[in-house]
Design an enzyme around this catalytic site. Structure first.
Site, PDB file in Angstrom:
ATOM      1  NE  ARG A 211     -66.943  -7.526 -22.837  1.00 39.90           N
ATOM      2  CZ  ARG A 211     -66.929  -6.906 -23.781  1.00 39.90           C
ATOM      3  NH1 ARG A 211     -67.119  -6.645 -25.131  1.00 39.90           N
ATOM      4  NH2 ARG A 211     -65.697  -6.277 -23.623  1.00 39.90           N
ATOM      5  CD  GLU A 213     -70.959 -10.320 -26.194  1.00 44.08           C
ATOM      6  OE1 GLU A 213     -69.759 -11.275 -27.051  1.00 44.08           O
ATOM      7  OE2 GLU A 213     -70.670  -9.158 -26.028  1.00 44.08           O
ATOM      8  NE  ARG A 219     -67.748 -12.103 -36.586  1.00 44.80           N
ATOM      9  CZ  ARG A 219     -67.713 -10.988 -36.214  1.00 44.80           C
ATOM     10  NH1 ARG A 219     -66.776 -10.297 -36.910  1.00 44.80           N
ATOM     11  NH2 ARG A 219     -69.014 -10.429 -37.100  1.00 44.80           N
ATOM     12  CG  HIS A 220     -69.767 -13.390 -30.292  1.00 47.90           C
ATOM     13  ND1 HIS A 220     -70.071 -13.045 -31.751  1.00 47.90           N
ATOM     14  CD2 HIS A 220     -69.464 -11.897 -29.759  1.00 47.90           C
ATOM     15  CE1 HIS A 220     -69.813 -12.053 -31.777  1.00 47.90           C
ATOM     16  NE2 HIS A 220     -70.251 -11.254 -30.523  1.00 47.90           N
ATOM     17  CD  GLU A 357     -64.649  -4.324 -32.506  1.00 45.75           C
ATOM     18  OE1 GLU A 357     -65.769  -4.433 -33.149  1.00 45.75           O
ATOM     19  OE2 GLU A 357     -64.350  -4.581 -31.070  1.00 45.75           O
ATOM     20  CB  SER A 360     -63.250  -1.298 -28.799  1.00 44.48           C
ATOM     21  OG  SER A 360     -63.899  -1.628 -29.703  1.00 44.48           O
ATOM     22  NE  ARG A 408     -63.758 -11.564 -31.806  1.00 46.61           N
ATOM     23  CZ  ARG A 408     -64.871 -11.024 -32.355  1.00 46.61           C
ATOM     24  NH1 ARG A 408     -64.840  -9.128 -32.150  1.00 46.61           N
ATOM     25  NH2 ARG A 408     -66.338 -10.837 -31.669  1.00 46.61           N
TER      26      ARG A 408
HETATM   27  P1  AMO Z   1     -64.688  -4.579 -26.556  1.00 46.33           P
HETATM   28  O1  AMO Z   1     -66.436  -4.645 -25.645  1.00 46.33           O
HETATM   29  O2  AMO Z   1     -65.116  -3.614 -28.206  1.00 46.33           O
HETATM   30  O3  AMO Z   1     -63.940  -2.908 -25.606  1.00 46.33           O
HETATM   31  O4  AMO Z   1     -63.958  -5.308 -26.632  1.00 46.33           O
HETATM   32  C1  AMO Z   1     -62.746  -5.216 -26.547  1.00 46.33           C
HETATM   33  C2  AMO Z   1     -61.762  -6.785 -27.595  1.00 46.33           C
HETATM   34  O5  AMO Z   1     -62.391  -7.828 -26.555  1.00 46.33           O
HETATM   35  C3  AMO Z   1     -63.027  -9.262 -27.491  1.00 46.33           C
HETATM   36  N1  AMO Z   1     -64.202  -9.366 -27.305  1.00 46.33           N
HETATM   37  C4  AMO Z   1     -64.602 -10.602 -26.785  1.00 46.33           C
HETATM   38  N2  AMO Z   1     -64.435 -12.184 -27.878  1.00 46.33           N
HETATM   39  C5  AMO Z   1     -64.677 -12.811 -28.081  1.00 46.33           C
HETATM   40  N3  AMO Z   1     -66.180 -13.517 -27.762  1.00 46.33           N
HETATM   41  C6  AMO Z   1     -66.647 -11.903 -26.520  1.00 46.33           C
HETATM   42  N4  AMO Z   1     -67.905 -11.951 -26.779  1.00 46.33           N
HETATM   43  C7  AMO Z   1     -65.932 -10.420 -26.652  1.00 46.33           C
HETATM   44  N5  AMO Z   1     -66.540  -9.389 -27.148  1.00 46.33           N
HETATM   45  C8  AMO Z   1     -64.927  -8.776 -26.932  1.00 46.33           C
HETATM   46  C9  AMO Z   1     -62.600  -8.117 -28.737  1.00 46.33           C
HETATM   47  C10 AMO Z   1     -62.620  -6.665 -29.307  1.00 46.33           C
HETATM   48  O6  AMO Z   1     -62.998  -6.522 -29.997  1.00 46.33           O
HETATM   49  N6  AMO Z   1     -63.589  -1.402 -22.954  1.00 46.33           N
HETATM   50  C11 AMO Z   1     -63.451  -1.421 -23.788  1.00 46.33           C
HETATM   51  C12 AMO Z   1     -61.923  -1.953 -24.765  1.00 46.33           C
HETATM   52  C13 AMO Z   1     -61.151   0.104 -24.884  1.00 46.33           C
HETATM   53  O7  AMO Z   1     -61.982   0.931 -24.578  1.00 46.33           O
HETATM   54  O8  AMO Z   1     -59.926   0.258 -23.974  1.00 46.33           O
HETATM   55  C14 AMO Z   1     -63.738  -2.875 -24.670  1.00 46.33           C
HETATM   56  O9  AMO Z   1     -64.333  -3.880 -24.311  1.00 46.33           O
HETATM   57  O10 AMO Z   1     -62.169  -8.853 -30.172  1.00 46.33           O
END
Ligand code: AMO
Length: 434
Positions: A211, A213, A219-220, A357, A360, A408
């Site tokens: 990602r 981001e 936490r990212h 979180e 999702s 996480r």
């Molecule tokens: P989402 O984007 O919420 O959902 O990601 C799911 C979980 O992945 C973790 N996460 C991360 N952890 C660390 N750094 C990041 N940049 C990061 N991005 C996400 C979190 C988050 O809750 N396809 C959907 C899931 C689904 O519906 O099955 C998805 O990607 O713990």
């Protein structure tokens, strides 16, 4: 190494060869001690200078800390030794000397900055605390895999180089793929959905996601490991049941098999496996409860995402894991199904830890017409996703699923201050190497 004995397995009366690192050298004059550390623990080696060959004593006591050594000798009982036994050596060999100046102190006596530790992860993971985190992480993954197998899932692996994103267009890393634009995958979302329509029906994947981001937060990450689940013929509540089961299985596996590591990390007495069913709040209830805490500067309105402050306020009030269900459709992705009697409301959910979180997920839109309409509503071009939408014309069952970020999960389980503690070689805005 043939004939090697781990430090923890050396028993009085045995003649052993141990192999490991020179953890500490203590020279008390007539007697000196070398502490050898390996993955199982430590063992003391005793040098009585007057009674032993000079070369042997010199090799064993002049060695620099963190050099790799083997020691052969007899194991004797010694109540004053840290592990109640010591080796009286017959031979010592230095296999790989270490420079005397180390970038960090693997004995942990001198604290190092996180960035120094990450730059020197090999040395950092010679410290018990850092090593314990990764042994627990491995156990979490083992527990999760076993749980998935017990509920009839097949493990899959899907491509990480893809033609389109799924989780919002701004967070993709572009790459060049034989002259064409391609991306690092943000989520196995579409592939796992395609597999519930295959003969497999119920699948999971544990793999990397990427990602782009911009956030630089505790936490990212820009590369994370995701645990994805997807199943045919379940609704979002049944998917939440599996999600809860997975989390509990991970905690139970750690409690059962990582006692020593938990002790090292200070959890010997108080590692709690979540026992109670996780409350399931609707989004509407969640924002009402957040607003009622009076902790936020501004009230949340319908359609607002839960901010970090909101998550914190609610987390403190609930005090454990909880689900937030029935989110506004507009803040959930196109693949989440809406309620037929209220298209503004979706069957998406999040699993929250009081700190953040974790997951999702949701019930997916499996009806072709509705799916394509959802793309258009979110400003996405359905033609680009034809490989995916097409399969919805050939019998796609109702299905639901979710995804965790492994880091996480480990971070919240062990109350780590920074997500980078739970990744060997984190990728963030600054860090591309090692
Ligand atoms: P989402 O984007 O919420 O959902 O990601 C799911 C979980 O992945 C973790 N996460 C991360 N952890 C660390 N750094 C990041 N940049 C990061 N991005 C996400 C979190 C988050 O809750 N396809 C959907 C899931 C689904 O519906 O099955 C998805 O990607 O713990």
């Amino acid at each position: 190494m043939e004939g090697r004995t781990y430090a923890a397995d050396a028993e009085p009366g045995d003649t052993v060869t141990v192999a490991g690192w020179a953890h500490e050298i203590r020279d008390l004059g007539g007697i000196a001690f070398l502490i050898v550390r390996d993955t199982s623990g430590r063992i003391q080696v005793k040098f009585e200078k007057d009674e032993m060959d000079d070369d042997l004593v010199e090799t064993g006591t002049d060695v620099s800390r963190e050099s790799v050594v083997t020691v052969t000798g007899s194991v004797e009982e010694e109540p004053r030794a840290p592990t109640d036994v010591e080796i009286v050596p017959e031979s010592v060999e230095v296999l790989a000397p270490a420079e005397p100046e180390l970038p960090l102190d693997p004995s942990g006596k001198v604290d190092a900055e996180l960035s120094t530790r990450l730059d020197n992860r090999t040395l950092d993971l010679r410290r018990e605390e850092a090593k314990a985190i990764f042994e627990i992480r491995a156990e979490v993954l083992r527990g999760v895999r076993e749980y998935f197998r017990s509920v009839g899932c097949t493990e899959i692996n899907t491509p990480k180089i893809v033609a389109t994103g799924t989780e919002g267009g701004t967070e993709l890393f572009p790459i060049t793929y034989f002259g064409r634009e391609a991306f690092m995958n943000q989520s196995p979302q579409l592939f796992k959905q395609l597999m519930v329509g295959s003969g497999l029906e119920r699948v999971f994947e544990i793999g990397p996601i990427f990602r782009a981001e911009e956030h630089n937060t505790p936490r990212h990450l820009n590369e994370a490991t995701m645990i994805d689940f997807e199943s045919a013929f379940v609704d979002h509540h049944e998917a939440m049941d599996v999600c809860e089961g997975t989390l509990r299985a991970a905690y139970e596996a750690v409690e059962e098999n990582c006692g020593e590591q938990l002790e090292t990390l200070g959890f010997a007495e108080e590692f709690d496996v979540p026992e109670e069913a996780f409350p399931r709040l609707t989004y509407e209830e969640a924002i009402e409860r957040v607003n009622a805490t009076g902790e936020l500067d501004e009230f949340l309105g319908w359609g607002d995402d839960l901010s970090t402050e909101a998550e914190k306020a609610l987390g403190e009030e609930i005090g454990g894991h909880y689900f937030v269900t029935d989110w506004p459709s507009e803040i959930k992705p196109f693949y989440i199904q809406d309620y037929d009697d209220d298209p503004d409301l979706s069957k998406g959910f999040d699993l929250m830890h009081p700190r953040m979180e974790l997951v999702s997920g949701g019930q997916r839109e499996h009806r072709y017409e509705e799916l394509v309409a959802g793309f258009e509503q979110q400003g996405l071009d359905p033609d680009q996703f034809e490989y995916y939408t097409k399969m919805f014309k050939y019998g796609m069952p109702p299905h639901a699923g979710w995804a965790y970020g492994v880091e996480r999960l480990v971070m919240t389980m062990l109350d780590l201050p920074n997500i980078r503690e739970a990744v060997l070689f984190p990728r963030d805005r600054q860090r591309l190497s090692p």
